[in-house]
Design a protein around this motif. Structure first.
Motif, PDB file in Angstrom:
ATOM      1  N   VAL A 130       0.851  -1.195   0.000  1.00  0.00           N
ATOM      2  CA  VAL A 130       0.000   0.000   0.000  1.00  0.00           C
ATOM      3  C   VAL A 130       0.883   1.241   0.000  1.00  0.00           C
ATOM      4  O   VAL A 130       1.755   1.390   0.861  1.00  0.00           O
ATOM      5  CB  VAL A 130      -0.937   0.005   1.219  1.00  0.00           C
ATOM      6  CG1 VAL A 130      -1.732   1.299   1.289  1.00  0.00           C
ATOM      7  CG2 VAL A 130      -1.880  -1.192   1.155  1.00  0.00           C
ATOM      8  N   CYS A 131       0.652   2.127  -0.961  1.00  0.00           N
ATOM      9  CA  CYS A 131       1.456   3.343  -1.098  1.00  0.00           C
ATOM     10  C   CYS A 131       0.600   4.583  -0.847  1.00  0.00           C
ATOM     11  O   CYS A 131      -0.618   4.502  -0.740  1.00  0.00           O
ATOM     12  CB  CYS A 131       2.059   3.424  -2.501  1.00  0.00           C
ATOM     13  SG  CYS A 131       3.179   2.077  -2.900  1.00  0.00           S
ATOM     14  N   ASP A 132       1.266   5.716  -0.780  1.00  0.00           N
ATOM     15  CA  ASP A 132       0.594   7.012  -0.638  1.00  0.00           C
ATOM     16  C   ASP A 132      -0.347   7.033   0.567  1.00  0.00           C
ATOM     17  O   ASP A 132      -1.546   7.314   0.452  1.00  0.00           O
ATOM     18  CB  ASP A 132      -0.176   7.369  -1.917  1.00  0.00           C
ATOM     19  CG  ASP A 132       0.745   7.877  -3.012  1.00  0.00           C
ATOM     20  OD1 ASP A 132       1.890   8.254  -2.702  1.00  0.00           O
ATOM     21  OD2 ASP A 132       0.322   7.909  -4.177  1.00  0.00           O
ATOM     22  N   LEU A 133       0.206   6.723   1.726  1.00  0.00           N
ATOM     23  CA  LEU A 133      -0.569   6.732   2.962  1.00  0.00           C
ATOM     24  C   LEU A 133      -1.143   8.120   3.210  1.00  0.00           C
ATOM     25  O   LEU A 133      -0.440   9.126   3.095  1.00  0.00           O
ATOM     26  CB  LEU A 133       0.326   6.318   4.127  1.00  0.00           C
ATOM     27  CG  LEU A 133      -0.350   6.024   5.462  1.00  0.00           C
ATOM     28  CD1 LEU A 133      -1.265   4.820   5.338  1.00  0.00           C
ATOM     29  CD2 LEU A 133       0.697   5.782   6.537  1.00  0.00           C
ATOM     30  N   ARG A 134      -2.417   8.190   3.552  1.00  0.00           N
ATOM     31  CA  ARG A 134      -3.095   9.457   3.786  1.00  0.00           C
ATOM     32  C   ARG A 134      -3.354   9.674   5.271  1.00  0.00           C
ATOM     33  O   ARG A 134      -3.346   8.723   6.048  1.00  0.00           O
ATOM     34  CB  ARG A 134      -4.410   9.509   3.000  1.00  0.00           C
ATOM     35  CG  ARG A 134      -4.163   9.743   1.508  1.00  0.00           C
ATOM     36  CD  ARG A 134      -5.349   9.351   0.649  1.00  0.00           C
ATOM     37  NE  ARG A 134      -5.226   9.896  -0.693  1.00  0.00           N
ATOM     38  CZ  ARG A 134      -4.421   9.415  -1.647  1.00  0.00           C
ATOM     39  NH1 ARG A 134      -3.658   8.366  -1.388  1.00  0.00           N
ATOM     40  NH2 ARG A 134      -4.383   9.973  -2.845  1.00  0.00           N
ATOM     41  N   VAL A 151       1.765  -4.754   3.640  1.00  0.00           N
ATOM     42  CA  VAL A 151       2.869  -3.913   4.093  1.00  0.00           C
ATOM     43  C   VAL A 151       2.633  -2.529   3.515  1.00  0.00           C
ATOM     44  O   VAL A 151       2.397  -2.364   2.321  1.00  0.00           O
ATOM     45  CB  VAL A 151       4.242  -4.459   3.661  1.00  0.00           C
ATOM     46  CG1 VAL A 151       5.324  -3.396   3.842  1.00  0.00           C
ATOM     47  CG2 VAL A 151       4.595  -5.692   4.471  1.00  0.00           C
ATOM     48  N   VAL A 152       2.674  -1.533   4.383  1.00  0.00           N
ATOM     49  CA  VAL A 152       2.466  -0.140   3.981  1.00  0.00           C
ATOM     50  C   VAL A 152       3.821   0.504   3.714  1.00  0.00           C
ATOM     51  O   VAL A 152       4.746   0.389   4.524  1.00  0.00           O
ATOM     52  CB  VAL A 152       1.714   0.638   5.078  1.00  0.00           C
ATOM     53  CG1 VAL A 152       1.604   2.114   4.705  1.00  0.00           C
ATOM     54  CG2 VAL A 152       0.333   0.037   5.291  1.00  0.00           C
ATOM     55  N   VAL A 153       3.951   1.161   2.560  1.00  0.00           N
ATOM     56  CA  VAL A 153       5.151   1.911   2.236  1.00  0.00           C
ATOM     57  C   VAL A 153       4.938   3.334   2.756  1.00  0.00           C
ATOM     58  O   VAL A 153       4.349   4.182   2.093  1.00  0.00           O
ATOM     59  CB  VAL A 153       5.425   1.905   0.725  1.00  0.00           C
ATOM     60  CG1 VAL A 153       6.717   2.652   0.408  1.00  0.00           C
ATOM     61  CG2 VAL A 153       5.502   0.470   0.201  1.00  0.00           C
ATOM     62  N   GLY A 154       5.374   3.589   3.981  1.00  0.00           N
ATOM     63  CA  GLY A 154       5.138   4.870   4.637  1.00  0.00           C
ATOM     64  C   GLY A 154       4.988   4.658   6.128  1.00  0.00           C
ATOM     65  O   GLY A 154       4.733   3.539   6.598  1.00  0.00           O
ATOM     66  N   MET A 155       5.111   5.743   6.904  1.00  0.00           N
ATOM     67  CA  MET A 155       5.093   5.634   8.355  1.00  0.00           C
ATOM     68  C   MET A 155       3.663   5.579   8.886  1.00  0.00           C
ATOM     69  O   MET A 155       2.879   6.497   8.696  1.00  0.00           O
ATOM     70  CB  MET A 155       5.831   6.806   9.005  1.00  0.00           C
ATOM     71  CG  MET A 155       5.964   6.671  10.517  1.00  0.00           C
ATOM     72  SD  MET A 155       7.059   7.925  11.242  1.00  0.00           S
ATOM     73  CE  MET A 155       6.157   9.421  10.858  1.00  0.00           C
ATOM     74  N   LEU A 156       3.328   4.474   9.549  1.00  0.00           N
ATOM     75  CA  LEU A 156       1.993   4.288  10.113  1.00  0.00           C
ATOM     76  C   LEU A 156       1.872   4.810  11.531  1.00  0.00           C
ATOM     77  O   LEU A 156       0.822   5.269  11.947  1.00  0.00           O
ATOM     78  CB  LEU A 156       1.640   2.793  10.106  1.00  0.00           C
ATOM     79  CG  LEU A 156       0.992   2.227   8.847  1.00  0.00           C
ATOM     80  CD1 LEU A 156       0.913   0.712   8.946  1.00  0.00           C
ATOM     81  CD2 LEU A 156      -0.395   2.811   8.646  1.00  0.00           C
ATOM     82  N   ASP A 169      11.055  11.433   6.609  1.00  0.00           N
ATOM     83  CA  ASP A 169      10.943  12.615   5.746  1.00  0.00           C
ATOM     84  C   ASP A 169      11.301  13.892   6.488  1.00  0.00           C
ATOM     85  O   ASP A 169      11.896  14.815   5.907  1.00  0.00           O
ATOM     86  CB  ASP A 169       9.517  12.714   5.195  1.00  0.00           C
ATOM     87  CG  ASP A 169       9.212  11.641   4.172  1.00  0.00           C
ATOM     88  OD1 ASP A 169       9.552  11.841   3.000  1.00  0.00           O
ATOM     89  OD2 ASP A 169       8.641  10.598   4.542  1.00  0.00           O
ATOM     90  N   ALA A 170      10.930  13.968   7.760  1.00  0.00           N
ATOM     91  CA  ALA A 170      11.194  15.181   8.530  1.00  0.00           C
ATOM     92  C   ALA A 170      12.692  15.453   8.640  1.00  0.00           C
ATOM     93  O   ALA A 170      13.150  16.593   8.474  1.00  0.00           O
ATOM     94  CB  ALA A 170      10.570  15.060   9.919  1.00  0.00           C
ATOM     95  N   ARG A 198       0.241  11.601   4.036  1.00  0.00           N
ATOM     96  CA  ARG A 198       0.848  11.703   5.355  1.00  0.00           C
ATOM     97  C   ARG A 198       2.302  12.160   5.286  1.00  0.00           C
ATOM     98  O   ARG A 198       2.752  12.941   6.119  1.00  0.00           O
ATOM     99  CB  ARG A 198       0.743  10.351   6.075  1.00  0.00           C
ATOM    100  CG  ARG A 198       1.089  10.439   7.543  1.00  0.00           C
ATOM    101  CD  ARG A 198       0.799   9.160   8.294  1.00  0.00           C
ATOM    102  NE  ARG A 198      -0.625   8.871   8.370  1.00  0.00           N
ATOM    103  CZ  ARG A 198      -1.152   7.929   9.146  1.00  0.00           C
ATOM    104  NH1 ARG A 198      -0.368   7.198   9.920  1.00  0.00           N
ATOM    105  NH2 ARG A 198      -2.447   7.704   9.144  1.00  0.00           N
ATOM    106  N   HIS A 199       3.050  11.702   4.279  1.00  0.00           N
ATOM    107  CA  HIS A 199       4.453  12.132   4.208  1.00  0.00           C
ATOM    108  C   HIS A 199       4.546  13.606   3.826  1.00  0.00           C
ATOM    109  O   HIS A 199       5.480  14.293   4.250  1.00  0.00           O
ATOM    110  CB  HIS A 199       5.260  11.251   3.250  1.00  0.00           C
ATOM    111  CG  HIS A 199       4.920  11.385   1.804  1.00  0.00           C
ATOM    112  ND1 HIS A 199       4.078  10.516   1.151  1.00  0.00           N
ATOM    113  CD2 HIS A 199       5.315  12.290   0.883  1.00  0.00           C
ATOM    114  CE1 HIS A 199       3.978  10.870  -0.112  1.00  0.00           C
ATOM    115  NE2 HIS A 199       4.713  11.950  -0.308  1.00  0.00           N
ATOM    116  N   THR A 200       3.573  14.113   3.052  1.00  0.00           N
ATOM    117  CA  THR A 200       3.565  15.544   2.748  1.00  0.00           C
ATOM    118  C   THR A 200       3.324  16.350   4.015  1.00  0.00           C
ATOM    119  O   THR A 200       3.985  17.375   4.259  1.00  0.00           O
ATOM    120  CB  THR A 200       2.476  15.887   1.711  1.00  0.00           C
ATOM    121  OG1 THR A 200       2.699  15.124   0.524  1.00  0.00           O
ATOM    122  CG2 THR A 200       2.493  17.357   1.353  1.00  0.00           C
TER     123      THR A 200
END
Length: 346
Positions: A130-134, A151-156, A169-170, A198-200
């Motif tokens: 799963v990409c582009d976590l919101r 598996v999520v590509v991004g911080m949950l 990212d921060a 979420r990463h934005t």
């Protein structure tokens, strides 16, 4: 011998049930008895109607396929190096383990969720990336409820049930702004991505915080859709403002390249008049003139790590969320000290 492909109508006739009942049985939906479902699946397999899918739905046999659904315009995926590199890394890891990748592009999140439900109901995939976590992402509770290996590509976050592979990212934003500040820049702007991601949001918060700490003003972020067109529009707006920034940080390489073209079009010299920094280094950043300073990381490796974690989840091996490599700054010719107060600059 007839070469006519078997149809649902053929199965219905042989099973003595309606076509609707056959559809329910083949797709694992309620509405038919278990004995009818078994009979329909057996007939479907016998006459050669999607035998693999039917058998998997009945037996739970693995498909050796991983799914990825992307809610982004296909035209963006065709020009943005990030996803191509991510997918190449995923493919390399999967092919080494004799798994295939099924990729689907959808128009919105409800359509994406419907794909997950269908894939898992029909056992077309063994798991998904799963990409582009919101922010407050509705997909996460659905995937948890389905018990679909994910598996999520991004911080949950620490409390999440699903496994994720993520990058800080921060920290990368802080490194970029501290570098520009050390060069002497005090008016730094950012051309950001989709604000609901979420990463934005993490990048925006970090950008505002580090600008406050370093007394860099006004920490302006212009949101875009990641396209070159939107990046160009944002750059024109920034460079046309009364207090134009002396440095601009872009959330992807495509927008940074578009921003460089706009700066040249408007008669500004890079980096003499304005410094530019791209997020996610790529060949694009290195081929333009001047080459773009960029936040760089090994994106194919990132995709490979995510695929490896998913295969562990699928096969029942211990798997936990992993923090991957943080993007690091590679200075190139697009950054320098800002113009003096008596020169062309603000």
């Amino acid at each position: 011998m007839s070469l006519k492909r078997p149809t649902i109508a053929d199965i219905a006739r042989l099973a003595g049930v309606s076509k609707g009942a056959v559809s329910y049985a083949l797709n694992g939906q309620p509405g038919v008895s278990e004995s009818t479902r078994r009979r329909v699946l057996a007939i479907a397999e016998e006459i050669g109607w999607n035998p693999n899918g039917a058998a998997r739905a009945l037996s739970g046999a693995p498909s050796h396929t991983v799914g990825m659904v992307l809610h982004r315009p296909a035209r963006i995926l065709g020009v943005e190096p990030f996803f191509m590199e991510l997918i190449s890394g995923v493919e390399a890891e999967l092919s080494a383990r004799s798994y295939a990748l099924t990729l689907q592009v959808v128009a919105d999140q409800p359509a994406e969720i419907a794909v997950y439900r269908r894939w898992w109901g029909e056992r077309r995939v063994d798991g998904v990336l799963v990409c582009d976590l919101r922010v407050d992402d509705p997909r996460i509770p659905v995937l948890s409820e389905l018990t679909l290996p994910t598996v999520v590509v991004g911080m949950l976050g620490e409390s999440a049930e699903l496994v994720s592979v993520w990058s800080d990212d921060a920290a990368a934003v802080v490194e970029a702004v501290e570098y520009l500040s050390a060069l002497g820049h005090r008016h730094i702007a950012r051309v950001g991505g989709l604000p609901e991601l979420r990463h934005t949001a993490a990048r925006t918060a970090a950008f505002e915080e580090v600008c406050r700490r370093l007394e860099v003003a006004p920490a302006l972020t212009i949101s875009t859709d990641y396209t070159g067109e939107d990046g160009a529009r944002a750059t024109r707006r920034l460079l046309s403002s009364p207090r134009r920034p002396t440095a601009i940080l872009y959330d992807n390489d495509v927008m940074a390249v578009a921003g460089l073209a706009v700066a040249h079009e408007m008669g500004f010299s890079v980096p003499a008049d304005v410094s530019l920094v791209a997020w996610d280094d790529s060949v694009l950043c290195q081929l333009v003139h001047p080459p773009l300073t960029a936040l760089s990381r090994d994106i194919p490796a990132y995709g490979g790590h995510a695929a490896r974690q998913l295969l562990d989840v699928i096969t029942g091996l211990p798997a936990s969320s992993v923090q991957d490599e943080t993007a690091h700054l590679i200075p190139r010719g697009s950054t320098a000290a800002p113009p003096s107060a008596t020169g062309r600059g603000a």
